[in-house]
Write an enzyme that holds these catalytic residues in place. Sequence first.
Site, PDB file in Angstrom:
ATOM      1  N   SER A  70       0.800  -1.239   0.000  1.00 53.66           N
ATOM      2  CA  SER A  70       0.000   0.000   0.000  1.00 53.66           C
ATOM      3  C   SER A  70       0.824   1.277   0.000  1.00 53.66           C
ATOM      4  O   SER A  70       0.260   2.362  -0.178  1.00 53.66           O
ATOM      5  CB  SER A  70      -0.956   0.005   1.193  1.00 53.66           C
ATOM      6  OG  SER A  70      -2.007  -0.917   0.988  1.00 53.66           O
ATOM      7  N   LYS A  73       0.343   3.378  -2.950  1.00 53.79           N
ATOM      8  CA  LYS A  73      -0.823   4.256  -3.062  1.00 53.79           C
ATOM      9  C   LYS A  73      -0.427   5.736  -3.018  1.00 53.79           C
ATOM     10  O   LYS A  73      -1.125   6.579  -3.574  1.00 53.79           O
ATOM     11  CB  LYS A  73      -1.828   3.948  -1.954  1.00 53.79           C
ATOM     12  CG  LYS A  73      -2.406   2.544  -2.032  1.00 53.79           C
ATOM     13  CD  LYS A  73      -3.254   2.214  -0.802  1.00 53.79           C
ATOM     14  CE  LYS A  73      -3.802   0.798  -0.865  1.00 53.79           C
ATOM     15  NZ  LYS A  73      -4.554   0.419   0.355  1.00 53.79           N
ATOM     16  N   TYR A 197      -4.211  -2.801 -10.176  1.00 58.77           N
ATOM     17  CA  TYR A 197      -4.061  -2.645  -8.726  1.00 58.77           C
ATOM     18  C   TYR A 197      -3.270  -3.800  -8.121  1.00 58.77           C
ATOM     19  O   TYR A 197      -2.397  -3.592  -7.277  1.00 58.77           O
ATOM     20  CB  TYR A 197      -5.438  -2.551  -8.089  1.00 58.77           C
ATOM     21  CG  TYR A 197      -5.410  -2.374  -6.587  1.00 58.77           C
ATOM     22  CD1 TYR A 197      -5.011  -1.173  -6.020  1.00 58.77           C
ATOM     23  CD2 TYR A 197      -5.761  -3.418  -5.733  1.00 58.77           C
ATOM     24  CE1 TYR A 197      -4.969  -1.004  -4.646  1.00 58.77           C
ATOM     25  CE2 TYR A 197      -5.736  -3.258  -4.360  1.00 58.77           C
ATOM     26  CZ  TYR A 197      -5.334  -2.053  -3.821  1.00 58.77           C
ATOM     27  OH  TYR A 197      -5.294  -1.899  -2.458  1.00 58.77           O
ATOM     28  N   TYR A 249      -4.242   3.448   8.318  1.00 53.43           N
ATOM     29  CA  TYR A 249      -5.557   2.845   8.521  1.00 53.43           C
ATOM     30  C   TYR A 249      -6.154   3.286   9.846  1.00 53.43           C
ATOM     31  O   TYR A 249      -6.081   4.469  10.187  1.00 53.43           O
ATOM     32  CB  TYR A 249      -5.464   1.325   8.376  1.00 53.43           C
ATOM     33  CG  TYR A 249      -4.776   0.908   7.103  1.00 53.43           C
ATOM     34  CD1 TYR A 249      -5.281   1.307   5.866  1.00 53.43           C
ATOM     35  CD2 TYR A 249      -3.604   0.165   7.119  1.00 53.43           C
ATOM     36  CE1 TYR A 249      -4.649   0.950   4.679  1.00 53.43           C
ATOM     37  CE2 TYR A 249      -2.962  -0.189   5.936  1.00 53.43           C
ATOM     38  CZ  TYR A 249      -3.497   0.212   4.726  1.00 53.43           C
ATOM     39  OH  TYR A 249      -2.864  -0.127   3.560  1.00 53.43           O
ATOM     40  N   VAL A 267       1.248  -3.639   3.991  1.00 53.50           N
ATOM     41  CA  VAL A 267       1.214  -4.916   4.709  1.00 53.50           C
ATOM     42  C   VAL A 267       2.419  -5.794   4.387  1.00 53.50           C
ATOM     43  O   VAL A 267       2.572  -6.869   4.979  1.00 53.50           O
ATOM     44  CB  VAL A 267      -0.101  -5.687   4.445  1.00 53.50           C
ATOM     45  CG1 VAL A 267      -1.285  -4.932   4.995  1.00 53.50           C
ATOM     46  CG2 VAL A 267      -0.269  -6.018   2.968  1.00 53.50           C
TER      47      VAL A 267
END
Length: 313
Positions: A70, A73, A197, A249, A267
């Site tokens: 992530s 992102k 993705y 998060y 992760v």
Amino acid sequence: MNAPLAHPNWQEILDAICEDIGPFLNRGKVADYIPALAEVDPGAFAIAFAGIDGTEASAGLSDTPFSIQSISKVFALCLALELEGESLWGRVGREPSGTAFNSIVQLEQERGKPRNPFINAGALVVTDSIVGHCGERSGIARLLSFIRRCARTPEIHINPVVADSEAAFGDRNRSLAYFMKSFGVLRQDVPTVLDTYFNQCAIEMSVSDLARAGLFLAANGTSPVINEWITNPDRVERVNAIMMLCGHYDMSGDFAFRVGLPGKSGVGGGILAIIPNVGTVAVWSPGLNTAGNSLAGTVALEWFSHRAGINLF
């Protein structure tokens, strides 16, 4: 910002952290819901600093590639904003979610618009934007080229085993994508967006490359690595703000409280943190806490922030 050390010895700080972090390794749990990540050594550790003045320091397995997951992102968001502009915010919000990164609950309540670009649903919207603005060139090729440019290395690559594992066990992401498509929030072909993705999450690089790649976010949008403009200063401020609010998060507040820097976790066990007008620091330790953030990596960045005096608060 707390007054930083006048001339921090970055290498000395990183070496000390690497020496002290041992008791925190192996405490977390690797992301075994993605089988390809379950095989990573939970005791691995690496940390790297890159300064806007050209200073670099590293410790541990700093040249070992790992799956940034992530953290990609952040780069995807910067690229999408360059391609689409501020209209992107009409499809994705800027608020913390307070829920798990793959939750669908808020999407149903808020008619398919994700809370922010760093939860999975929001990241899919960002990827959808990239796909929609790349024409004949694939979205993943455009993103990978962008990250390689920022880090000034062609060695950054996609791990096909991780990408296949992401796809094989990506049913939750498929559900999120088709749900948003039903509201018109996703505009492109869903399988194409998902394939992009899954490959995006499988990008691999070392902490040294990651620290260099993120430097434009510490230098008002111009990369000191390549001495080229990447994005405008206003956009950098906003991306850093979202990293501070949403980068970890439902433990983003805890990270801000402990570390005091904008950051984004993945992760795969990596975290990229930004020190505005100073530099970046990247850390990798695969064992995760309950929110999916690197357990030892968060501790290491807390120590780094304290020892260097660079907590923004």
